[in-house]
Scaffold this motif. Structure first.
Motif, short mmCIF file in Angstrom:
data_model
loop_
_atom_site.label_atom_id
_atom_site.label_comp_id
_atom_site.label_asym_id
_atom_site.label_seq_id
_atom_site.Cartn_x
_atom_site.Cartn_y
_atom_site.Cartn_z
N LYS A 199 36.51 28.83 38.63
CA LYS A 199 36.45 30.19 39.17
C LYS A 199 36.49 30.19 40.70
O LYS A 199 37.00 31.12 41.32
N GLY A 200 35.96 29.12 41.32
CA GLY A 200 36.13 28.98 42.76
C GLY A 200 37.59 28.86 43.13
O GLY A 200 38.05 29.42 44.13
N ALA B 230 31.36 31.07 40.65
CA ALA B 230 32.09 30.50 41.77
C ALA B 230 31.21 30.38 43.01
O ALA B 230 31.42 29.50 43.84
N LYS B 231 30.23 31.28 43.13
CA LYS B 231 29.31 31.26 44.27
C LYS B 231 28.03 30.50 43.96
O LYS B 231 27.46 29.86 44.83
N ARG C 217 34.48 39.62 40.40
CA ARG C 217 33.57 38.51 40.13
C ARG C 217 32.42 39.04 39.30
O ARG C 217 31.40 39.46 39.83
N SER D 247 37.36 36.45 38.09
CA SER D 247 36.62 35.27 38.53
C SER D 247 35.23 35.31 37.89
O SER D 247 35.08 35.77 36.75
N ASP E 186 39.16 32.29 43.14
CA ASP E 186 38.88 33.04 44.37
C ASP E 186 39.86 32.65 45.47
O ASP E 186 40.43 33.50 46.16
N THR E 187 40.03 31.34 45.69
CA THR E 187 40.94 30.87 46.73
C THR E 187 42.37 31.27 46.43
O THR E 187 43.11 31.71 47.33
#
Length: 252
Positions: A161-162, A146-147, A186, A142, A165-166
């Motif tokens: 990239k989010g 994503a964050k 990440r 990731s 993660d999911t």
């Protein structure tokens, strides 16, 4: 001869290449996937073989399902798949969403998201103990984007990239009774040439001094985290997402 096979997508450079070399060192026979740079992939294979380990280079663009099928068929001929590192991914030129084309966004999601899902699908079909497999591990690569969101630069990449993660969490729960662990790393700012492909060849040098650890990370530092997640030492970890960002991911 050890027939435990690891596929590393995007294995010809950066984090992928470092993961392939370290994976071979701990006993995997490694499939080094590449999209176009045959010379770089052959160089990774040569490094592995020089250490007395097994590796092959396989051309496949994970943005296309037919290529993914060929990649996994090549791995089947090489041995028994027990590890997949979903590392292949792309970035694009820095720009706000208002200037992005539908074609750019579609390509970003096709490679970074759909490609990773399809590779994981093929891995599960081979690893699942309910399907006659030996079990195994999947690690998705990731990004701290994503964050952080990638605002003003590449929100499409951050969104992809989010999704990874999911997907990591969901697949981990889905195959928990099939002998398969699914985790992710990440990375933060890592010193690889992916930044140049996004039009920012000097990004690491420019950002490094301002990062919490006053430097970028290395591909090997990320690769070691990936190999740990695949190892028996991480046997109780699934659905885990490990930040390898030098604290960048916890900044406000």
């Amino acid at each position: 001869m050890n027939d435990r096979v690891m596929i590393v997508t995007g294995g010809s450079r950066g984090i992928g290449a470092a993961t392939a070399v370290l994976g071979a060192a701990v006993g995997y026979a490694v499939v080094v996937n590449y999209a176009s740079n045959r010379d770089a992939a052959d160089g990774v294979v040569a490094t592995i073989e020089a250490a007395g380990r097994r590796a092959i280079a396989v051309a496949a663009d994970v943005g296309f399902e037919a290529d993914i099928a060929e990649l996994f068929e090549a791995a089947d001929r090489f041995g028994t798949l027990t590890a997949l590192v979903n590392n292949a991914g792309i970035v694009d030129q820095v720009m706000p969403l208002a200037e992005m084309s539908a074609a750019r966004i579609e390509r970003m999601l096709r490679v970074n998201v759909t490609g990773s899902l399809l590779c994981a699908r093929e891995a599960v079909r081979r690893m699942s103990t309910k399907r006659g497999g030996r079990g195994g591990g999947i690690v998705n690569v990731s990004s701290v984007a994503a964050k952080l969101g990638g605002a003003g630069q590449y929100v499409d990449y951050a969104a992809s990239k989010g999704a990874i993660d999911t997907f990591t969490v969901g697949l981990a729960r889905e195959v928990i009774d099939e002998g398969i662990r699914v985790c992710a790393v990440r990375p933060g700012i890592i010193d690889t040439d992916i930044h140049a492909s996004g039009g920012q060849p000097d990004r690491v040098a420019e950002m490094g001094p301002g990062l919490p650890m006053r430097r970028a990370g290395t591909a090997e530092e990320v690769a070691r985290a990936i190999l740990w997640l695949l190892s028996p030492e991480a046997s109780y970890s699934t659905g885990a997402i490990l930040d390898v960002s030098g604290a960048r991911s916890i900044l406000p």
